[in-house]
Scaffold this motif. Structure first.
Motif, PDB file in Angstrom:
ATOM      1  N   LEU A 173      -9.648  68.976  27.996  1.00  0.00           N
ATOM      2  CA  LEU A 173      -8.209  68.804  27.829  1.00  0.00           C
ATOM      3  C   LEU A 173      -7.447  69.222  29.074  1.00  0.00           C
ATOM      4  CD1 LEU A 173      -5.841  68.114  25.946  1.00  0.00           C
ATOM      5  CD2 LEU A 173      -5.905  70.474  25.146  1.00  0.00           C
ATOM      6  N   VAL A 174      -7.749  70.389  29.615  1.00  0.00           N
ATOM      7  CA  VAL A 174      -6.995  70.869  30.787  1.00  0.00           C
ATOM      8  C   VAL A 174      -7.342  70.079  32.040  1.00  0.00           C
ATOM      9  CG1 VAL A 174      -6.769  73.174  29.823  1.00  0.00           C
ATOM     10  CG2 VAL A 174      -8.711  72.654  31.305  1.00  0.00           C
ATOM     11  N   SER A 175      -8.503  69.425  32.053  1.00  0.00           N
ATOM     12  CA  SER A 175      -8.873  68.630  33.231  1.00  0.00           C
ATOM     13  C   SER A 175      -7.981  67.412  33.411  1.00  0.00           C
ATOM     14  CB  SER A 175     -10.332  68.191  33.136  1.00  0.00           C
ATOM     15  OG  SER A 175     -10.526  67.320  32.035  1.00  0.00           O
ATOM     16  N   LEU A 176      -7.208  67.056  32.389  1.00  0.00           N
ATOM     17  CA  LEU A 176      -6.290  65.927  32.503  1.00  0.00           C
ATOM     18  C   LEU A 176      -5.093  66.258  33.385  1.00  0.00           C
ATOM     19  CD1 LEU A 176      -6.226  64.775  28.754  1.00  0.00           C
ATOM     20  CD2 LEU A 176      -7.541  63.775  30.629  1.00  0.00           C
ATOM     21  N   PHE A 177      -4.856  67.556  33.638  1.00  0.00           N
ATOM     22  CA  PHE A 177      -3.699  67.974  34.424  1.00  0.00           C
ATOM     23  C   PHE A 177      -4.120  68.263  35.862  1.00  0.00           C
ATOM     24  CE2 PHE A 177      -2.831  68.972  30.040  1.00  0.00           C
ATOM     25  CZ  PHE A 177      -1.503  68.616  29.877  1.00  0.00           C
ATOM     26  N   TRP A 193      -1.973  73.240  37.819  1.00  0.00           N
ATOM     27  CA  TRP A 193      -1.684  73.335  36.382  1.00  0.00           C
ATOM     28  C   TRP A 193      -2.951  73.383  35.548  1.00  0.00           C
ATOM     29  CZ3 TRP A 193       2.706  74.829  34.474  1.00  0.00           C
ATOM     30  CH2 TRP A 193       3.858  74.665  35.237  1.00  0.00           C
ATOM     31  N   GLU A 194      -4.036  72.799  36.047  1.00  0.00           N
ATOM     32  CA  GLU A 194      -5.284  72.837  35.283  1.00  0.00           C
ATOM     33  C   GLU A 194      -5.729  74.271  35.030  1.00  0.00           C
ATOM     34  OE1 GLU A 194      -9.954  71.398  35.707  1.00  0.00           O
ATOM     35  OE2 GLU A 194      -8.403  70.513  36.991  1.00  0.00           O
ATOM     36  N   GLN A 195      -5.733  75.084  36.083  1.00  0.00           N
ATOM     37  CA  GLN A 195      -6.161  76.471  35.923  1.00  0.00           C
ATOM     38  C   GLN A 195      -5.117  77.297  35.171  1.00  0.00           C
ATOM     39  OE1 GLN A 195      -9.174  77.639  36.651  1.00  0.00           O
ATOM     40  NE2 GLN A 195      -8.506  79.533  35.634  1.00  0.00           N
ATOM     41  N   ARG A 196      -3.837  77.024  35.423  1.00  0.00           N
ATOM     42  CA  ARG A 196      -2.789  77.768  34.730  1.00  0.00           C
ATOM     43  C   ARG A 196      -2.859  77.551  33.222  1.00  0.00           C
ATOM     44  NH1 ARG A 196       2.504  76.379  38.538  1.00  0.00           N
ATOM     45  NH2 ARG A 196       1.836  77.543  40.393  1.00  0.00           N
ATOM     46  N   ASP A 254      -5.806  79.286  31.638  1.00  0.00           N
ATOM     47  CA  ASP A 254      -5.597  80.720  31.465  1.00  0.00           C
ATOM     48  C   ASP A 254      -4.738  81.043  30.241  1.00  0.00           C
ATOM     49  OD1 ASP A 254      -7.083  81.150  33.747  1.00  0.00           O
ATOM     50  OD2 ASP A 254      -5.331  81.247  35.069  1.00  0.00           O
ATOM     51  N   GLN A 255      -3.989  80.057  29.744  1.00  0.00           N
ATOM     52  CA  GLN A 255      -3.103  80.308  28.605  1.00  0.00           C
ATOM     53  C   GLN A 255      -3.766  80.063  27.257  1.00  0.00           C
ATOM     54  OE1 GLN A 255      -0.355  81.774  29.514  1.00  0.00           O
ATOM     55  NE2 GLN A 255      -1.071  81.344  31.597  1.00  0.00           N
ATOM     56  N   VAL A 256      -4.966  79.493  27.256  1.00  0.00           N
ATOM     57  CA  VAL A 256      -5.607  79.135  25.991  1.00  0.00           C
ATOM     58  C   VAL A 256      -5.860  80.380  25.143  1.00  0.00           C
ATOM     59  CG1 VAL A 256      -7.697  78.198  24.940  1.00  0.00           C
ATOM     60  CG2 VAL A 256      -6.617  77.023  26.862  1.00  0.00           C
TER      61      VAL A 256
END
Length: 365
Positions: free
Chosen positions: A187-191, A195-198, A201-203
Protein backbone atom coordinates in the motif's frame (compact mmCIF):
# COMPACT_ATOMS: atom_id res chain seq x y z
CA UNK A 1 6.41 26.85 -24.62
CA UNK A 2 4.13 29.89 -24.97
CA UNK A 3 2.20 31.13 -21.91
CA UNK A 4 -1.12 30.23 -23.59
CA UNK A 5 0.09 26.66 -24.29
CA UNK A 6 1.29 26.33 -20.68
CA UNK A 7 -2.07 27.50 -19.37
CA UNK A 8 -3.88 25.12 -21.71
CA UNK A 9 -1.71 22.16 -20.59
CA UNK A 10 -2.23 23.06 -16.97
CA UNK A 11 -5.98 23.30 -17.47
CA UNK A 12 -6.19 19.92 -19.22
CA UNK A 13 -4.08 18.26 -16.51
CA UNK A 14 -6.26 19.80 -13.81
CA UNK A 15 -9.43 18.65 -15.54
CA UNK A 16 -8.03 15.13 -15.87
CA UNK A 17 -7.17 15.02 -12.15
CA UNK A 18 -10.62 16.34 -11.28
CA UNK A 19 -12.21 13.72 -13.51
CA UNK A 20 -10.20 10.89 -11.95
CA UNK A 21 -11.04 12.10 -8.43
CA UNK A 22 -14.72 12.39 -9.31
CA UNK A 23 -14.80 8.88 -10.79
CA UNK A 24 -13.02 7.56 -7.73
CA UNK A 25 -15.55 9.17 -5.38
CA UNK A 26 -18.42 7.85 -7.50
CA UNK A 27 -16.92 4.36 -7.39
CA UNK A 28 -16.54 4.57 -3.61
CA UNK A 29 -20.18 5.65 -3.32
CA UNK A 30 -21.32 2.71 -5.41
CA UNK A 31 -19.16 0.39 -3.29
CA UNK A 32 -20.16 1.99 0.02
CA UNK A 33 -21.14 -1.38 1.46
CA UNK A 34 -17.65 -2.75 0.80
CA UNK A 35 -16.08 0.45 2.13
CA UNK A 36 -17.99 0.11 5.41
CA UNK A 37 -16.92 -3.55 5.69
CA UNK A 38 -13.30 -2.54 5.11
CA UNK A 39 -13.56 0.20 7.76
CA UNK A 40 -14.95 -2.30 10.27
CA UNK A 41 -12.26 -4.83 9.30
CA UNK A 42 -9.47 -2.33 9.91
CA UNK A 43 -10.93 -1.39 13.30
CA UNK A 44 -11.19 -5.08 14.27
CA UNK A 45 -7.64 -5.76 13.09
CA UNK A 46 -6.31 -2.78 15.04
CA UNK A 47 -8.17 -3.93 18.16
CA UNK A 48 -6.83 -7.50 18.04
CA UNK A 49 -3.29 -6.68 16.87
CA UNK A 50 -1.81 -6.26 20.41
CA UNK A 51 -3.26 -9.60 21.55
CA UNK A 52 -1.86 -11.38 18.50
CA UNK A 53 1.54 -9.78 19.06
CA UNK A 54 1.58 -11.11 22.62
CA UNK A 55 0.73 -14.62 21.40
CA UNK A 56 3.34 -14.30 18.67
CA UNK A 57 5.95 -13.33 21.27
CA UNK A 58 5.57 -16.88 22.64
CA UNK A 59 7.31 -18.06 19.43
CA UNK A 60 4.07 -19.04 17.74
CA UNK A 61 3.83 -18.56 13.95
CA UNK A 62 1.88 -15.50 12.87
CA UNK A 63 -0.89 -17.48 11.17
CA UNK A 64 -1.25 -19.75 14.21
CA UNK A 65 -1.45 -16.77 16.57
CA UNK A 66 -4.20 -15.19 14.44
CA UNK A 67 -6.12 -18.46 14.19
CA UNK A 68 -5.82 -19.14 17.92
CA UNK A 69 -6.99 -15.65 18.95
CA UNK A 70 -9.97 -15.68 16.59
CA UNK A 71 -11.06 -19.17 17.56
CA UNK A 72 -10.76 -18.30 21.25
CA UNK A 73 -12.75 -15.08 20.92
CA UNK A 74 -15.48 -16.68 18.81
CA UNK A 75 -15.68 -19.57 21.26
CA UNK A 76 -15.95 -17.19 24.20
CA UNK A 77 -18.69 -15.21 22.44
CA UNK A 78 -20.67 -18.37 21.65
CA UNK A 79 -20.28 -19.63 25.22
CA UNK A 80 -21.44 -16.33 26.71
CA UNK A 81 -24.39 -16.26 24.30
CA UNK A 82 -25.46 -19.76 25.27
CA UNK A 83 -25.00 -19.20 29.03
CA UNK A 84 -26.52 -15.76 29.62
CA UNK A 85 -27.97 -14.91 26.20
CA UNK A 86 -31.40 -16.54 26.74
CA UNK A 87 -31.82 -14.85 30.13
CA UNK A 88 -30.88 -11.42 28.78
CA UNK A 89 -33.19 -11.84 25.77
CA UNK A 90 -36.11 -12.95 27.94
CA UNK A 91 -35.66 -10.03 30.35
CA UNK A 92 -35.41 -7.46 27.57
CA UNK A 93 -38.57 -8.85 25.95
CA UNK A 94 -40.32 -8.61 29.32
CA UNK A 95 -39.27 -4.96 29.61
CA UNK A 96 -40.62 -4.03 26.18
CA UNK A 97 -43.89 -5.90 26.77
CA UNK A 98 -44.41 -4.05 30.05
CA UNK A 99 -43.35 -0.66 28.58
CA UNK A 100 -46.94 0.66 28.07
CA UNK A 101 -47.72 -0.11 31.72
CA UNK A 102 -44.56 1.71 32.84
CA UNK A 103 -45.59 4.76 30.81
CA UNK A 104 -49.12 4.71 32.22
CA UNK A 105 -47.72 4.60 35.76
CA UNK A 106 -45.39 7.51 35.01
CA UNK A 107 -48.26 9.50 33.49
CA UNK A 108 -50.38 8.90 36.57
CA UNK A 109 -47.57 10.07 38.85
CA UNK A 110 -47.12 13.23 36.81
CA UNK A 111 -50.83 13.99 36.91
CA UNK A 112 -50.95 13.46 40.67
CA UNK A 113 -47.97 15.75 41.14
CA UNK A 114 -49.65 18.43 39.04
CA UNK A 115 -52.83 18.21 41.08
CA UNK A 116 -50.84 18.48 44.31
CA UNK A 117 -49.25 21.66 42.99
CA UNK A 118 -52.73 23.20 42.71
CA UNK A 119 -52.81 23.42 38.92
CA UNK A 120 -56.40 22.79 37.86
CA UNK A 121 -57.20 25.20 35.02
CA UNK A 122 -58.10 23.36 31.79
CA UNK A 123 -55.78 25.45 29.63
CA UNK A 124 -52.85 24.84 32.01
CA UNK A 125 -53.60 21.12 32.19
CA UNK A 126 -53.80 20.95 28.40
CA UNK A 127 -50.43 22.64 28.01
CA UNK A 128 -48.85 20.32 30.58
CA UNK A 129 -50.39 17.26 28.94
CA UNK A 130 -48.88 18.32 25.63
CA UNK A 131 -45.54 18.90 27.30
CA UNK A 132 -45.56 15.50 29.05
CA UNK A 133 -47.22 13.49 26.31
CA UNK A 134 -45.28 10.32 27.08
CA UNK A 135 -47.04 8.22 24.47
CA UNK A 136 -46.11 10.68 21.71
CA UNK A 137 -42.56 10.97 23.08
CA UNK A 138 -42.24 7.21 23.18
CA UNK A 139 -43.59 6.89 19.64
CA UNK A 140 -41.07 9.50 18.46
CA UNK A 141 -38.25 7.65 20.23
CA UNK A 142 -39.22 4.36 18.62
CA UNK A 143 -39.46 6.00 15.18
CA UNK A 144 -36.04 7.61 15.59
CA UNK A 145 -34.49 4.34 16.81
CA UNK A 146 -36.15 2.44 13.97
CA UNK A 147 -34.81 4.97 11.47
CA UNK A 148 -31.25 4.56 12.79
CA UNK A 149 -31.54 0.77 12.73
CA UNK A 150 -33.03 0.74 9.22
CA UNK A 151 -30.31 3.13 8.08
CA UNK A 152 -27.69 0.70 9.35
CA UNK A 153 -29.55 -2.25 7.80
CA UNK A 154 -29.82 -0.45 4.46
CA UNK A 155 -26.05 -0.12 4.37
CA UNK A 156 -25.69 -3.86 4.94
CA UNK A 157 -28.60 -4.80 2.61
CA UNK A 158 -30.82 -6.39 5.23
CA UNK A 159 -30.37 -8.50 8.34
CA UNK A 160 -28.95 -11.45 6.44
CA UNK A 161 -26.60 -9.12 4.62
CA UNK A 162 -25.54 -7.63 7.95
CA UNK A 163 -24.62 -11.05 9.31
CA UNK A 164 -22.75 -11.86 6.09
CA UNK A 165 -20.89 -8.54 6.19
CA UNK A 166 -19.93 -9.13 9.82
CA UNK A 167 -18.47 -12.52 8.89
CA UNK A 168 -16.75 -10.92 5.90
CA UNK A 169 -15.27 -8.23 8.17
CA UNK A 170 -13.95 -10.91 10.52
CA UNK A 171 -12.37 -12.82 7.63
CA UNK A 172 -10.82 -9.68 6.12
CA UNK A 173 -9.46 -8.55 9.48
CA UNK A 174 -7.94 -12.00 10.04
CA UNK A 175 -6.30 -11.85 6.60
CA UNK A 176 -5.01 -8.33 7.31
CA UNK A 177 -3.42 -9.50 10.56
CA UNK A 178 -1.91 -12.68 9.14
CA UNK A 179 -0.30 -10.92 6.16
CA UNK A 180 -0.17 -7.37 7.48
CA UNK A 181 3.44 -6.50 6.62
CA UNK A 182 3.16 -7.41 2.94
CA UNK A 183 -0.17 -5.61 2.62
CA UNK A 184 1.22 -2.46 4.21
CA UNK A 185 4.38 -2.53 2.11
CA UNK A 186 2.30 -2.84 -1.04
CA UNK A 187 0.00 0.00 0.00
CA UNK A 188 2.66 2.55 0.96
CA UNK A 189 4.72 1.69 -2.13
CA UNK A 190 2.05 3.44 -4.21
CA UNK A 191 3.25 6.79 -2.81
CA UNK A 192 6.46 8.56 -3.89
CA UNK A 193 9.36 9.17 -1.54
CA UNK A 194 9.60 10.61 1.06
CA UNK A 195 5.89 9.95 1.64
CA UNK A 196 6.35 6.19 1.31
CA UNK A 197 8.53 6.02 4.41
CA UNK A 198 6.54 8.67 6.28
CA UNK A 199 3.28 6.77 5.81
CA UNK A 200 4.95 3.47 6.70
CA UNK A 201 6.07 5.03 9.99
CA UNK A 202 2.47 6.02 10.80
CA UNK A 203 0.96 2.54 10.46
CA UNK A 204 1.84 1.43 13.99
CA UNK A 205 0.70 4.60 15.86
CA UNK A 206 -2.54 4.75 13.83
CA UNK A 207 -3.32 1.10 14.50
CA UNK A 208 -2.40 1.48 18.16
CA UNK A 209 -4.69 4.46 18.70
CA UNK A 210 -7.65 2.90 16.86
CA UNK A 211 -7.28 -0.37 18.71
CA UNK A 212 -6.77 1.28 22.09
CA UNK A 213 -9.96 3.30 21.63
CA UNK A 214 -12.10 0.20 20.94
CA UNK A 215 -10.42 -1.78 23.71
CA UNK A 216 -11.06 1.06 26.16
CA UNK A 217 -14.72 1.45 25.21
CA UNK A 218 -15.35 -2.30 25.42
CA UNK A 219 -13.69 -2.51 28.84
CA UNK A 220 -15.59 0.51 30.19
CA UNK A 221 -18.90 -0.82 28.83
CA UNK A 222 -18.29 -4.24 30.37
CA UNK A 223 -17.50 -2.70 33.76
CA UNK A 224 -20.52 -0.39 33.69
CA UNK A 225 -22.91 -3.08 32.45
CA UNK A 226 -21.81 -5.42 35.24
CA UNK A 227 -22.02 -2.63 37.83
CA UNK A 228 -25.55 -1.70 36.71
CA UNK A 229 -26.72 -5.31 36.96
CA UNK A 230 -25.26 -5.76 40.45
CA UNK A 231 -26.54 -2.37 41.62
CA UNK A 232 -30.08 -3.00 40.38
CA UNK A 233 -30.14 -6.40 42.10
CA UNK A 234 -29.12 -4.77 45.38
CA UNK A 235 -31.80 -2.10 44.95
CA UNK A 236 -34.49 -4.72 44.43
CA UNK A 237 -34.98 -4.94 40.63
CA UNK A 238 -33.53 -8.41 40.37
CA UNK A 239 -36.04 -9.82 37.86
CA UNK A 240 -34.75 -7.68 34.97
CA UNK A 241 -31.38 -6.53 36.34
CA UNK A 242 -29.33 -8.54 33.84
CA UNK A 243 -31.31 -7.26 30.86
CA UNK A 244 -31.07 -3.65 32.03
CA UNK A 245 -27.33 -4.08 32.62
CA UNK A 246 -26.91 -5.46 29.09
CA UNK A 247 -28.82 -2.49 27.65
CA UNK A 248 -26.68 -0.04 29.65
CA UNK A 249 -23.47 -1.77 28.56
CA UNK A 250 -24.40 -1.85 24.87
CA UNK A 251 -25.60 1.75 24.73
CA UNK A 252 -22.47 2.88 26.57
CA UNK A 253 -20.44 1.89 23.50
CA UNK A 254 -21.84 5.08 21.93
CA UNK A 255 -20.01 8.05 23.50
CA UNK A 256 -21.90 10.95 25.10
CA UNK A 257 -25.47 9.74 24.39
CA UNK A 258 -25.16 6.07 25.28
CA UNK A 259 -25.18 6.40 29.10
CA UNK A 260 -28.36 8.50 29.01
CA UNK A 261 -30.11 6.05 26.69
CA UNK A 262 -29.11 3.17 28.95
CA UNK A 263 -30.55 4.86 32.05
CA UNK A 264 -34.04 5.46 30.63
CA UNK A 265 -35.31 1.82 30.70
CA UNK A 266 -34.05 1.33 34.27
CA UNK A 267 -35.79 4.51 35.45
CA UNK A 268 -39.06 3.45 33.82
CA UNK A 269 -38.89 0.09 35.57
CA UNK A 270 -38.09 1.88 38.84
CA UNK A 271 -41.16 4.12 38.44
CA UNK A 272 -43.37 1.03 38.25
CA UNK A 273 -41.75 -0.29 41.44
CA UNK A 274 -42.72 2.84 43.36
CA UNK A 275 -41.39 4.08 46.67
CA UNK A 276 -37.74 5.11 46.91
CA UNK A 277 -36.72 2.85 44.06
CA UNK A 278 -36.66 5.69 41.52
CA UNK A 279 -34.37 7.76 43.73
CA UNK A 280 -32.00 4.85 44.32
CA UNK A 281 -31.86 3.96 40.61
CA UNK A 282 -31.29 7.60 39.67
CA UNK A 283 -28.52 7.84 42.27
CA UNK A 284 -26.99 4.60 40.95
CA UNK A 285 -26.76 5.94 37.39
CA UNK A 286 -25.44 9.31 38.58
CA UNK A 287 -22.65 7.52 40.46
CA UNK A 288 -21.92 5.29 37.47
CA UNK A 289 -21.85 8.27 35.12
CA UNK A 290 -19.39 10.09 37.38
CA UNK A 291 -17.31 6.92 37.66
CA UNK A 292 -17.09 6.75 33.88
CA UNK A 293 -16.49 10.47 33.33
CA UNK A 294 -13.89 11.11 36.04
CA UNK A 295 -12.24 7.72 36.56
CA UNK A 296 -12.66 5.16 33.77
CA UNK A 297 -12.58 7.39 30.68
CA UNK A 298 -9.51 9.42 31.80
CA UNK A 299 -7.64 6.24 32.77
CA UNK A 300 -8.71 3.86 30.00
CA UNK A 301 -10.02 5.75 26.95
CA UNK A 302 -8.75 9.35 26.88
CA UNK A 303 -4.99 8.68 27.03
CA UNK A 304 -5.24 6.35 24.05
CA UNK A 305 -7.52 8.59 21.95
CA UNK A 306 -5.94 12.02 22.51
CA UNK A 307 -8.80 13.68 20.59
CA UNK A 308 -10.72 16.67 22.00
CA UNK A 309 -14.23 15.78 23.22
CA UNK A 310 -15.79 18.16 20.68
CA UNK A 311 -14.25 16.23 17.78
CA UNK A 312 -15.40 12.95 19.30
CA UNK A 313 -18.93 14.36 19.57
CA UNK A 314 -18.86 15.52 15.96
CA UNK A 315 -17.60 12.09 14.91
CA UNK A 316 -20.53 10.40 16.68
CA UNK A 317 -23.07 12.81 15.17
CA UNK A 318 -21.58 12.59 11.68
CA UNK A 319 -21.24 8.82 11.80
CA UNK A 320 -24.84 8.46 12.99
CA UNK A 321 -26.07 10.76 10.24
CA UNK A 322 -24.32 8.80 7.49
CA UNK A 323 -24.28 5.18 8.68
CA UNK A 324 -26.73 5.04 11.59
CA UNK A 325 -25.71 3.09 14.67
CA UNK A 326 -22.78 1.52 12.82
CA UNK A 327 -21.39 4.97 12.11
CA UNK A 328 -21.69 6.01 15.77
CA UNK A 329 -19.53 3.02 16.71
CA UNK A 330 -16.81 3.13 14.03
CA UNK A 331 -16.47 6.86 13.32
CA UNK A 332 -14.64 7.85 16.58
CA UNK A 333 -11.69 5.44 16.10
CA UNK A 334 -11.25 6.71 12.55
CA UNK A 335 -11.23 10.29 13.82
CA UNK A 336 -8.60 9.22 16.37
CA UNK A 337 -6.54 7.74 13.52
CA UNK A 338 -6.91 10.96 11.54
CA UNK A 339 -5.66 12.87 14.58
CA UNK A 340 -2.47 10.76 14.55
CA UNK A 341 -1.81 11.56 10.89
CA UNK A 342 -2.43 15.29 11.35
CA UNK A 343 -0.25 15.37 14.44
CA UNK A 344 2.71 13.41 13.01
CA UNK A 345 2.62 14.49 9.36
CA UNK A 346 1.71 18.16 9.76
CA UNK A 347 1.86 19.57 13.28
CA UNK A 348 5.20 18.05 14.37
CA UNK A 349 7.05 18.99 11.12
CA UNK A 350 5.50 22.47 11.32
CA UNK A 351 6.74 22.99 14.89
CA UNK A 352 10.21 21.67 14.01
CA UNK A 353 10.41 24.00 11.01
CA UNK A 354 9.39 26.95 13.18
CA UNK A 355 12.01 26.05 15.81
CA UNK A 356 14.72 25.70 13.14
CA UNK A 357 13.93 29.05 11.54
CA UNK A 358 13.68 30.92 14.86
CA UNK A 359 17.49 31.09 15.60
CA UNK A 360 18.22 32.10 12.00
CA UNK A 361 15.83 35.03 12.23
CA UNK A 362 17.30 36.13 15.56
CA UNK A 363 20.87 35.96 14.14
CA UNK A 364 19.97 38.11 11.12
CA UNK A 365 18.22 40.67 13.29
Amino acid sequence: MKPSESSLTFSIASLLRLGVISLGLLLLWQLQNLVVVLMISIVLASTLAPIIQQVESLRAPRWLAVLGVYVSLIGAAITATLVIGPTITEQIQRIFIALPGYLDTLTTLIEESIMQMGISKPEDLGMINQLFDLQALTAWTFRSSQKLILQSVDITKGLLGGVFNLLLALILSAYMLSDSQRLLNGLVSLFPQPWEQRLADQVHPVSQRMGAYIQGRLLVSLILGTTVSIGLKLIGIAEVALGLGAIAGLTNLIPFFGPVLGAIPALLVAVAQGGWTVAWVFLLFVLIQNLETYVLDPLVVSPSVNVPPLYQLLAVLGGTQVLGIIGALIAPPWVAAGGVLIENLYLHPKREAEQNTQPAVETVS
